[in-house]
Design an enzyme around this catalytic site. Structure first.
Site, PDB file in Angstrom:
ATOM      1  N   HIS A   1       9.332  -3.300   3.526  1.00  0.00           N
ATOM      2  CA  HIS A   1       8.860  -3.543   2.150  1.00  0.00           C
ATOM      3  C   HIS A   1      10.053  -3.851   1.229  1.00  0.00           C
ATOM      4  CE1 HIS A   1       5.581  -0.564   3.393  1.00  0.00           C
ATOM      5  NE2 HIS A   1       4.872  -1.628   3.051  1.00  0.00           N
TER       6      HIS A   1
ATOM      7  N   LEU B   1       6.641   3.229   1.449  1.00  0.00           N
ATOM      8  CA  LEU B   1       7.567   2.095   1.548  1.00  0.00           C
ATOM      9  C   LEU B   1       8.699   2.355   2.536  1.00  0.00           C
ATOM     10  CD1 LEU B   1       7.822   1.122  -2.246  1.00  0.00           C
ATOM     11  CD2 LEU B   1       6.223   0.285  -0.495  1.00  0.00           C
TER      12      LEU B   1
ATOM     13  N   SER C   1       4.294   1.336   7.797  1.00  0.00           N
ATOM     14  CA  SER C   1       3.993   2.637   7.171  1.00  0.00           C
ATOM     15  C   SER C   1       3.320   3.544   8.185  1.00  0.00           C
ATOM     16  CB  SER C   1       3.065   2.441   5.976  1.00  0.00           C
ATOM     17  OG  SER C   1       3.639   1.541   5.067  1.00  0.00           O
TER      18      SER C   1
ATOM     19  N   MET D   1       0.841  -1.200   0.000  1.00  0.00           N
ATOM     20  CA  MET D   1       0.000   0.000   0.000  1.00  0.00           C
ATOM     21  C   MET D   1       0.879   1.254   0.000  1.00  0.00           C
ATOM     22  SD  MET D   1      -3.372  -0.978   2.118  1.00  0.00           S
ATOM     23  CE  MET D   1      -2.722  -0.816   3.745  1.00  0.00           C
TER      24      MET D   1
ATOM     25  N   GLN E   1     -10.472  -2.671   2.155  1.00  0.00           N
ATOM     26  CA  GLN E   1      -9.955  -3.362   3.353  1.00  0.00           C
ATOM     27  C   GLN E   1      -9.867  -2.443   4.559  1.00  0.00           C
ATOM     28  OE1 GLN E   1      -6.124  -4.333   1.391  1.00  0.00           O
ATOM     29  NE2 GLN E   1      -5.210  -3.904   3.373  1.00  0.00           N
TER      30      GLN E   1
ATOM     31  N   ASP F   1       2.427  -9.164   9.055  1.00  0.00           N
ATOM     32  CA  ASP F   1       0.963  -9.293   8.964  1.00  0.00           C
ATOM     33  C   ASP F   1       0.640 -10.777   8.971  1.00  0.00           C
ATOM     34  OD1 ASP F   1       0.058  -6.390   8.495  1.00  0.00           O
ATOM     35  OD2 ASP F   1       1.722  -6.657   7.126  1.00  0.00           O
TER      36      ASP F   1
END
Ligand code: AMP
Length: 280
Positions: A37, A33, A186, A30, A61, A150
């Site tokens: 990432h 960065l 982020s 998303m 989401q 995640d």
């Protein structure tokens, strides 16, 4: 580095790579960065002929409108970082490109979506599954890289690729942390200095939990962890769970599962942070 805004351009790129028997690695993000990432990008670049990174802040989401509106956007810096790491393609679709028509599909997420994030972010994983499957279809990549940061998301992605027969290999990548232990995110950009300092209690709790495995009961360790976070100013605990790493069900005893993770979500001020560690 190519920047594509349409699914058709991306699909053409992958089709041409496949014709040449070259592999495509895919890193969905998303944006905003950070080095976490970039560790996924580096892994993909080292393992594939081409690397595609998508940057799309997916509205379906976000169960919280404010969270969506506040989500950091740093496209110019993102593109520079990706260029430096020799990413080949950046996919930057508009909302309309990904959702030309309203989509109310409800996915089978195997029940893995129910605990933890599922309790506090209703609809989040269905929206995540929707965009990931759309992105997988457009990218037609050989491998996709996701962060273990995640944890529940990664478990659901592994489940849906099997469940919906998506011919792609899913690779989980370890969590990158700042030097003091805070998991890179982020959302850390949204923390003020005090919140950033207090947020450290999240990773400290997880590391402390790891030290206590087999030394105290699961129940006592959970109580200790919840208390540690709740007593830190600026932090509001949503959940702290000790779970079977495969089923994500809470365990009652250290011998209940071969692989066990501790997972946490807490607000630092208004910023929602999640983190987890493998306990065994
Ligand atoms: P996001 O942009 O937050 O959707 O994240 C895009 C991908 O980067 C996901 O697969 C995340 O799990 C992964 N990621 C986010 N933070 C980290 C981190 N600190 N270390 C490793 N991977 C991460």
């Amino acid at each position: 580095m190519e920047v594509y805004k349409t699914k058709a351009e991306l699909a053409l790129f992958s089709t041409n790579a496949k014709k040449k028997k070259e592999t495509v690695g895919f890193v969905p993000t998303m944006g905003a960065l950070h080095d976490g990432h970039m560790s996924l990008i580096r892994k993909s670049v080292s393992e594939n002929n081409y690397t595609v990174c998508s940057i799309f802040v997916n509205p379906t989401q976000f169960n919280n409108k404010k969270d969506f509106e506040r989500y950091p956007i740093t496209i110019d810096e993102d593109l520079k970082k990706l260029e430096t790491e020799k990413c080949d393609v950046v996919f930057l679709p508009s909302v309309n490109e990904m959702y030309p028509d309203p989509d109310n599909t409800q996915y089978d997420l195997g029940g893995i979506d129910k605990p933890m994030e599922g309790v506090f972010r209703p609809g989040h994983f269905n929206g995540m599954a929707m965009i990931v499957l759309k992105l997988f279809a457009a990218a037609n990549a050989d491998v996709a890289y996701f962060g273990e940061k995640d944890f529940q998301q990664l478990a659901i992605i592994k489940y849906i690729t099997k469940r919906y027969n998506v011919p792609i290999k899913i690779v989980g990548c370890s969590t990158l942390r700042d030097e003091d232990g805070l998991a890179m995110s982020s959302r850390n950009l949204l923390l003020n200095a005090d919140q950033r300092k207090n947020a450290l209690a999240i990773s400290q709790t997880l590391f402390g939990t790891k030290q206590k495995v087999n030394k105290d009961s699961v129940e006592n360790v959970k109580a200790w962890a919840k208390n540690f976070i709740s007593q830190t100013s600026n932090l509001k605990l949503e959940y702290f769970e000790i779970v079977n790493s495969e089923t994500l069900e809470s365990i009652l005893d250290w011998s209940d599962a071969e692989n066990i993770n501790a997972c946490v979500a807490a607000y630092a001020g208004e910023v929602r942070l999640i983190d987890n560690v493998k306990l065994k």
